[in-house]
Design a protein around this motif. Structure first.
Motif, mmCIF file in Angstrom:
data_model
loop_
_atom_site.group_PDB
_atom_site.id
_atom_site.type_symbol
_atom_site.label_atom_id
_atom_site.label_comp_id
_atom_site.label_asym_id
_atom_site.label_seq_id
_atom_site.Cartn_x
_atom_site.Cartn_y
_atom_site.Cartn_z
ATOM 1 N N CYS A 48 0.550 -1.262 -0.060
ATOM 2 C CA CYS A 48 -0.176 0.021 -0.081
ATOM 3 C C CYS A 48 0.875 1.913 0.052
ATOM 4 O O CYS A 48 0.112 2.253 -0.654
ATOM 5 N N GLU A 49 2.167 1.562 0.414
ATOM 6 C CA GLU A 49 2.678 2.422 0.469
ATOM 7 C C GLU A 49 3.125 3.054 -0.331
ATOM 8 O O GLU A 49 3.593 4.028 -0.852
ATOM 9 N N LYS A 50 3.376 2.089 -1.796
ATOM 10 C CA LYS A 50 3.587 2.628 -3.344
ATOM 11 C C LYS A 50 2.418 3.232 -3.693
ATOM 12 O O LYS A 50 2.487 3.488 -4.822
ATOM 13 N N ASP A 51 0.998 3.108 -3.133
ATOM 14 C CA ASP A 51 0.331 3.954 -3.682
ATOM 15 C C ASP A 51 0.715 5.499 -3.359
ATOM 16 O O ASP A 51 -0.686 6.155 -2.906
ATOM 17 N N PHE A 52 1.796 5.877 -2.127
ATOM 18 C CA PHE A 52 1.915 7.409 -1.526
ATOM 19 C C PHE A 52 1.720 8.013 -3.089
ATOM 20 O O PHE A 52 2.811 8.110 -3.800
ATOM 21 N N GLU A 53 2.038 9.510 -2.650
ATOM 22 C CA GLU A 53 2.048 10.211 -3.569
ATOM 23 C C GLU A 53 3.540 10.819 -3.363
ATOM 24 O O GLU A 53 3.808 9.897 -2.268
ATOM 25 N N ALA A 54 4.607 11.471 -4.094
ATOM 26 C CA ALA A 54 5.810 12.004 -4.043
ATOM 27 C C ALA A 54 5.951 13.093 -2.710
ATOM 28 O O ALA A 54 4.634 14.197 -2.860
ATOM 29 N N GLY A 55 6.672 12.996 -1.921
ATOM 30 C CA GLY A 55 6.890 13.682 -0.876
ATOM 31 C C GLY A 55 6.843 13.095 0.668
ATOM 32 O O GLY A 55 6.083 14.094 1.354
ATOM 33 N N MET A 56 5.911 12.153 0.639
ATOM 34 C CA MET A 56 5.715 11.318 1.878
ATOM 35 C C MET A 56 5.711 10.255 2.506
ATOM 36 O O MET A 56 5.700 10.212 3.529
ATOM 37 N N GLU A 57 7.385 10.619 2.033
ATOM 38 C CA GLU A 57 8.213 9.490 3.084
ATOM 39 C C GLU A 57 8.627 9.790 4.366
ATOM 40 O O GLU A 57 8.719 9.018 4.869
ATOM 41 N N LEU A 58 8.293 10.619 4.956
ATOM 42 C CA LEU A 58 7.297 10.185 6.340
ATOM 43 C C LEU A 58 6.670 10.161 7.173
ATOM 44 O O LEU A 58 6.580 10.111 7.895
ATOM 45 N N VAL A 59 5.934 9.868 6.242
ATOM 46 C CA VAL A 59 4.577 8.978 6.670
ATOM 47 C C VAL A 59 4.873 7.805 6.531
ATOM 48 O O VAL A 59 5.319 7.051 6.096
ATOM 49 N N SER A 60 4.886 7.089 8.117
ATOM 50 C CA SER A 60 4.518 6.161 8.412
ATOM 51 C C SER A 60 3.279 4.791 8.496
ATOM 52 O O SER A 60 2.866 5.969 9.320
ATOM 53 N N VAL A 61 3.154 4.092 8.451
ATOM 54 C CA VAL A 61 1.478 3.357 8.994
ATOM 55 C C VAL A 61 1.463 1.971 9.699
ATOM 56 O O VAL A 61 3.001 1.654 9.608
ATOM 57 N N SER A 62 0.742 1.800 10.106
ATOM 58 C CA SER A 62 0.520 0.562 10.540
ATOM 59 C C SER A 62 -0.225 0.017 10.761
ATOM 60 O O SER A 62 -1.578 0.995 10.934
ATOM 61 N N ASP A 63 -0.388 -0.953 11.435
ATOM 62 C CA ASP A 63 -2.083 -2.345 10.780
ATOM 63 C C ASP A 63 -2.757 -2.205 12.192
ATOM 64 O O ASP A 63 -1.609 -3.918 12.574
ATOM 65 N N ASP A 64 -4.185 -3.025 12.601
ATOM 66 C CA ASP A 64 -4.649 -3.494 13.597
ATOM 67 C C ASP A 64 -5.213 -4.290 12.844
ATOM 68 O O ASP A 64 -6.438 -3.496 12.576
ATOM 69 N N PRO A 65 -5.426 -4.905 11.823
ATOM 70 C CA PRO A 65 -6.046 -5.668 11.470
ATOM 71 C C PRO A 65 -7.134 -6.461 12.354
ATOM 72 O O PRO A 65 -8.148 -6.584 11.806
ATOM 73 N N ASP A 66 -7.088 -6.463 14.210
ATOM 74 C CA ASP A 66 -8.848 -7.132 14.692
ATOM 75 C C ASP A 66 -9.728 -6.340 14.449
ATOM 76 O O ASP A 66 -10.399 -6.347 14.000
ATOM 77 N N ASN A 67 -9.145 -4.250 14.704
ATOM 78 C CA ASN A 67 -9.874 -3.821 13.793
ATOM 79 C C ASN A 67 -10.234 -3.308 12.914
ATOM 80 O O ASN A 67 -10.926 -2.074 12.319
ATOM 81 N N LYS A 68 -9.767 -3.610 12.036
ATOM 82 C CA LYS A 68 -9.202 -2.941 10.525
ATOM 83 C C LYS A 68 -9.007 -1.234 10.322
ATOM 84 O O LYS A 68 -9.539 -0.902 9.891
ATOM 85 N N ARG A 69 -8.183 -1.765 11.410
ATOM 86 C CA ARG A 69 -7.725 0.153 11.820
ATOM 87 C C ARG A 69 -6.133 0.242 11.439
ATOM 88 O O ARG A 69 -6.101 -0.840 11.499
ATOM 89 N N VAL A 70 -6.013 1.040 10.002
ATOM 90 C CA VAL A 70 -4.898 1.389 9.949
ATOM 91 C C VAL A 70 -4.521 2.966 10.671
ATOM 92 O O VAL A 70 -5.526 4.290 10.408
ATOM 93 N N THR A 71 -2.907 3.249 10.765
ATOM 94 C CA THR A 71 -3.045 4.508 11.738
ATOM 95 C C THR A 71 -1.498 5.065 10.814
ATOM 96 O O THR A 71 -0.842 4.347 11.149
ATOM 97 N N ALA A 72 -2.066 6.387 10.595
ATOM 98 C CA ALA A 72 -0.451 7.064 10.523
ATOM 99 C C ALA A 72 0.254 8.200 10.908
ATOM 100 O O ALA A 72 -0.909 8.537 11.344
#
Length: 125
Positions: A71-95
């Motif tokens: 999914c990080e390949k879908d980010f726009e240029a300039g978003m290198e500082l944004v990190s994402v983490s996943d919570d599959p139990d709650n179907k939640r993503v934190t950036a």
């Protein structure tokens, strides 16, 4: 008896070193002033990037079913500082952008991925 009146060679370079120190201090001070006056804009841009990242990664992960690393390949240029983490139990993503902003997106049935507001994020902790 004659005495030498010339300056010692060790002190000949000091005026240049002093000028470099003053120039570095002035540049540092200007940088701090720039940060102070632009901090609100910097923080807003970080929040925007985190929100966009959370929404895109949530949609990619829980609607398209792709792995989070893909999914990080879908980010726009300039978003290198944004990190994402996943919570599959709650179907939640934190950036997040370190020290500046955080955003959470959650899959909610037919509505797709929804951004959580600050009150909902506070309730998660």
């Amino acid at each position: 008896m004659a005495t030498a009146t010339s300056k010692s060679p060790a002190k000949d370079g000091w005026p240049l070193v002093r000028k470099i120190k003053y120039a570095a201090a002035a540049i540092g001070a200007l940088f701090v002033v720039w940060i102070v006056f632009n901090f609100a804009d910097i923080k807003a841009q970080a929040k925007l990037g985190a929100s966009y990242g959370a929404h895109v990664a949530c949609s990619c992960r829980y609607i398209e079913g792709r792995p989070l690393a893909s999914c990080e390949k879908d980010f726009e240029a300039g978003m290198e500082l944004v990190s994402v983490s996943d919570d599959p139990d709650n179907k939640r993503v934190t950036a997040s952008v370190p020290l500046l902003a955080e955003a959470v997106a959650e899959r909610r049935g037919e509505f797709g991925c929804i951004q959580l507001n600050d009150k909902e994020i506070a309730e998660l902790d």
